[in-house]
Design an enzyme around this catalytic site. Sequence first.
Site, PDB file in Angstrom:
ATOM      1  NE  ARG A 149      42.552  33.794  73.399  1.00 39.21           N
ATOM      2  CZ  ARG A 149      41.847  33.613  74.603  1.00 39.21           C
ATOM      3  NH1 ARG A 149      40.701  32.493  75.429  1.00 39.21           N
ATOM      4  NH2 ARG A 149      42.474  34.728  75.513  1.00 39.21           N
ATOM      5  CE  LYS A 174      41.768  36.380  50.678  1.00 38.87           C
ATOM      6  NZ  LYS A 174      41.980  37.185  49.795  1.00 38.87           N
ATOM      7  CD  GLU A 201      34.503  38.967  41.673  1.00 38.17           C
ATOM      8  OE1 GLU A 201      35.845  38.517  40.745  1.00 38.17           O
ATOM      9  OE2 GLU A 201      34.841  40.158  42.213  1.00 38.17           O
ATOM     10  CE  LYS A 260      36.588  32.924  47.210  1.00 38.75           C
ATOM     11  NZ  LYS A 260      36.442  34.398  48.079  1.00 38.75           N
ATOM     12  CD  GLU A 315      45.375  36.298  47.717  1.00 37.79           C
ATOM     13  OE1 GLU A 315      44.536  36.329  48.736  1.00 37.79           O
ATOM     14  OE2 GLU A 315      45.793  36.800  47.410  1.00 37.79           O
ATOM     15  NE  ARG A 357      41.121  33.066  48.749  1.00 40.08           N
ATOM     16  CZ  ARG A 357      41.216  31.923  50.000  1.00 40.08           C
ATOM     17  NH1 ARG A 357      41.122  31.980  50.582  1.00 40.08           N
ATOM     18  NH2 ARG A 357      39.258  33.215  49.849  1.00 40.08           N
ATOM     19  CG  ASN A 390      43.790  38.857  44.116  1.00 41.77           C
ATOM     20  OD1 ASN A 390      42.636  38.985  44.592  1.00 41.77           O
ATOM     21  ND2 ASN A 390      44.679  38.164  43.866  1.00 41.77           N
ATOM     22  CG  HIS A 422      40.733  41.030  41.178  1.00 35.95           C
ATOM     23  ND1 HIS A 422      39.536  41.186  40.703  1.00 35.95           N
ATOM     24  CD2 HIS A 422      39.802  41.395  42.640  1.00 35.95           C
ATOM     25  CE1 HIS A 422      38.437  40.174  40.549  1.00 35.95           C
ATOM     26  NE2 HIS A 422      38.585  41.198  41.942  1.00 35.95           N
ATOM     27  CG  HIS A 430      42.265  46.740  43.975  1.00 35.66           C
ATOM     28  ND1 HIS A 430      42.731  45.015  44.704  1.00 35.66           N
ATOM     29  CD2 HIS A 430      40.769  45.629  44.445  1.00 35.66           C
ATOM     30  CE1 HIS A 430      41.473  44.538  44.649  1.00 35.66           C
ATOM     31  NE2 HIS A 430      41.256  44.840  44.512  1.00 35.66           N
ATOM     32  CG  HIS A 466      35.636  45.267  42.843  1.00 31.97           C
ATOM     33  ND1 HIS A 466      36.124  45.178  43.054  1.00 31.97           N
ATOM     34  CD2 HIS A 466      34.733  43.458  43.632  1.00 31.97           C
ATOM     35  CE1 HIS A 466      36.836  43.446  43.470  1.00 31.97           C
ATOM     36  NE2 HIS A 466      36.112  42.854  43.366  1.00 31.97           N
TER      37      HIS A 466
HETATM   38  N1  LIG Z   1      35.455  37.919  52.058  1.00 29.27           N
HETATM   39  C1  LIG Z   1      35.402  37.758  50.799  1.00 29.27           C
HETATM   40  O1  LIG Z   1      36.685  37.083  50.656  1.00 29.27           O
HETATM   41  C2  LIG Z   1      35.459  39.299  50.178  1.00 29.27           C
HETATM   42  C3  LIG Z   1      35.175  38.856  48.598  1.00 29.27           C
HETATM   43  C4  LIG Z   1      35.165  39.890  47.411  1.00 29.27           C
HETATM   44  C5  LIG Z   1      34.802  40.995  48.294  1.00 29.27           C
HETATM   45  N2  LIG Z   1      34.152  41.685  49.506  1.00 29.27           N
HETATM   46  C6  LIG Z   1      33.574  42.750  50.625  1.00 29.27           C
HETATM   47  O2  LIG Z   1      32.609  42.466  49.884  1.00 29.27           O
HETATM   48  C7  LIG Z   1      31.852  43.813  49.727  1.00 29.27           C
HETATM   49  C8  LIG Z   1      31.293  43.635  48.346  1.00 29.27           C
HETATM   50  O3  LIG Z   1      29.877  43.253  48.525  1.00 29.27           O
HETATM   51  P1  LIG Z   1      28.694  43.514  48.163  1.00 29.27           P
HETATM   52  O4  LIG Z   1      29.007  44.036  46.512  1.00 29.27           O
HETATM   53  O5  LIG Z   1      27.484  42.003  48.394  1.00 29.27           O
HETATM   54  O6  LIG Z   1      28.395  44.725  48.398  1.00 29.27           O
HETATM   55  P2  LIG Z   1      27.477  45.371  49.798  1.00 29.27           P
HETATM   56  O7  LIG Z   1      27.264  44.248  50.947  1.00 29.27           O
HETATM   57  O8  LIG Z   1      27.659  46.715  49.714  1.00 29.27           O
HETATM   58  O9  LIG Z   1      25.653  45.129  48.549  1.00 29.27           O
HETATM   59  C9  LIG Z   1      25.599  45.580  47.760  1.00 29.27           C
HETATM   60  C10 LIG Z   1      23.896  46.974  47.688  1.00 29.27           C
HETATM   61  O10 LIG Z   1      23.281  46.104  47.666  1.00 29.27           O
HETATM   62  C11 LIG Z   1      22.425  45.634  48.523  1.00 29.27           C
HETATM   63  N3  LIG Z   1      21.521  44.505  49.158  1.00 29.27           N
HETATM   64  C12 LIG Z   1      22.305  43.362  49.470  1.00 29.27           C
HETATM   65  N4  LIG Z   1      21.590  42.404  49.089  1.00 29.27           N
HETATM   66  C13 LIG Z   1      19.996  42.456  48.277  1.00 29.27           C
HETATM   67  C14 LIG Z   1      19.021  41.827  48.295  1.00 29.27           C
HETATM   68  N5  LIG Z   1      18.488  40.884  48.290  1.00 29.27           N
HETATM   69  N6  LIG Z   1      18.275  43.417  48.020  1.00 29.27           N
HETATM   70  C15 LIG Z   1      18.396  44.229  47.488  1.00 29.27           C
HETATM   71  N7  LIG Z   1      19.373  45.457  48.478  1.00 29.27           N
HETATM   72  C16 LIG Z   1      20.418  44.222  49.051  1.00 29.27           C
HETATM   73  C17 LIG Z   1      23.259  46.032  50.018  1.00 29.27           C
HETATM   74  O11 LIG Z   1      21.965  46.572  50.939  1.00 29.27           O
HETATM   75  C18 LIG Z   1      24.281  47.610  49.514  1.00 29.27           C
HETATM   76  O12 LIG Z   1      23.074  48.113  49.890  1.00 29.27           O
HETATM   77  C19 LIG Z   1      33.119  44.459  50.220  1.00 29.27           C
HETATM   78  O13 LIG Z   1      33.642  45.016  51.872  1.00 29.27           O
HETATM   79  C20 LIG Z   1      34.343  43.627  49.244  1.00 29.27           C
HETATM   80  O14 LIG Z   1      35.402  43.418  50.249  1.00 29.27           O
HETATM   81  C21 LIG Z   1      34.826  40.423  50.086  1.00 29.27           C
HETATM   82 ZN   LIG Z   2      36.952  41.278  43.135  1.00 28.42          ZN
END
Ligand SMILES: NC(=O)c1ccc[n+]([C@@H]2O[C@H](COP(=O)([O-])OP(=O)(O)OC[C@H]3O[C@@H](n4cnc5c(N)ncnc54)[C@H](O)[C@@H]3O)[C@@H](O)[C@H]2O)c1
Ligand SMILES: [Zn+2]
Length: 360
Positions: free
Chosen positions: A118, A140, A182, A224, A234, A238, A242, A245, A249, A262
């Site tokens: 939990r 999130k 971003e 943020k 949200e 918040r 977006n 976005h 999307h 993205h």
């Molecule tokens: N929770 C939230 O509020 C929130 C907000 C925005 C995005 N997200 C989520 O985040 C994800 C996207 O995140 P991301 O862009 O970090 O993608 P990711 O985690 O896939 O990382 C991108 C790539 O970089 C590599 N990588 C990570 N750190 C590295 C480093 N220091 N050196 C070399 N390579 C590295 C990863 O292995 C991957 O191949 C999506 O799933 C999205 O839905 C969540």
């Molecule tokens: Zn985004």
Amino acid sequence: MISIDVNTASGGYPVYIGENLISSTVLWQRHLQRRPAFIVSNEVVAPHYLQHLLQALDGEPCGQLILPDGEQHKTTGIWRLIIDRLVQANATRDTVIIALGGGVIGDLAGFAASTYMRGIDVIQVPTTLLAQVDASVGGKTAVNHQAGKNLIGAFHQPTAVIADINTLNTLNEREYGAGLAEVVKYGAIRDAAFFDWLDNNAKLLGSRIPDAVLQAVKASVEHKAAVVAADEKEKGQRALLNFGHSFAHALETITRYQSLLHGEAVSIGMVAAARLSRQLGLCDQHAEKRLIRLLSGLGLPVAIPAEIDRQDIVSAMRLDKKNLDQVRRLILLRGIGDAFIAENIREADITTALKAPEAA
Ligand SMILES: NC(=O)c1ccc[n+]([C@@H]2O[C@H](COP(=O)([O-])OP(=O)(O)OC[C@H]3O[C@@H](n4cnc5c(N)ncnc54)[C@H](O)[C@@H]3O)[C@@H](O)[C@H]2O)c1
Ligand SMILES: [Zn+2]
């Protein structure tokens, strides 16, 4: 090192931003307090940073799980695997999960932390620019469902975020650029002075000069944090995050998440939103031009790829789950630094904006 407090109704926590923070034994001692740690990372990040983390911890972690890389693994199957490994490691309510990686690892490990017994503590150690300025802050967490991204998830705030900007040096150009989109977003929606600063420091940021990166991550996290503090779940403001976005999307859906990262889609989406704002007479074309100049200067795409049918974008936007009750809500601009939630935007106006040429 900079420390920013995030205050939400469900608890507050610090976001540390600085160089070589993964190796800071002091920080780990402060936040683990001798509790057992369980590390979740992936096969790309771990070879670079896992050793630094292990050396900084007091003693062995109670477990570690190195996952395959990629968004395609942000599934209930991998969530289940994390839970299974926590069980095998005899993790208790006292155990702290350390999420070492980008947004995918943060979302997966965060969701596992929110559900195991939990809810147990998680410390986010974001290693991509996108994760440092966005995903790791705000609580999130989610995994994907066949029917859509992030359909299964929970709000679960971390107990600390440790953003080590040195980790960004191993990111490839495109991933780094996607994070910058971003960063620009925060300036565009709520901070004209920060947007000016980005304009003036684009070259330094592009070359990842540590001081510039530190300032950019700091300002982004402050924004943020402020938005999340005002509207954790949200319900209102918040949504400003977006900006760009809905278009993004739609582009990601149409291209099946294959051709655009993205942040790249967000870059194109922000320009489309600015164009629509201009067309509706909400802002002048100066805002759109400045956005285009800054984003392209940072190496980001700003135009919708020629092969994409504009009408397909509008159709995909119609199906976006974030369009509550069929009211076409979009984040639009009154000017740089001044975004608002616009309702009842006509589809015809969106189509016209998508077909319009860029501001010259
Ligand atoms: N929770 C939230 O509020 C929130 C907000 C925005 C995005 N997200 C989520 O985040 C994800 C996207 O995140 P991301 O862009 O970090 O993608 P990711 O985690 O896939 O990382 C991108 C790539 O970089 C590599 N990588 C990570 N750190 C590295 C480093 N220091 N050196 C070399 N390579 C590295 C990863 O292995 C991957 O191949 C999506 O799933 C999205 O839905 C969540
Ligand atoms: Zn985004």
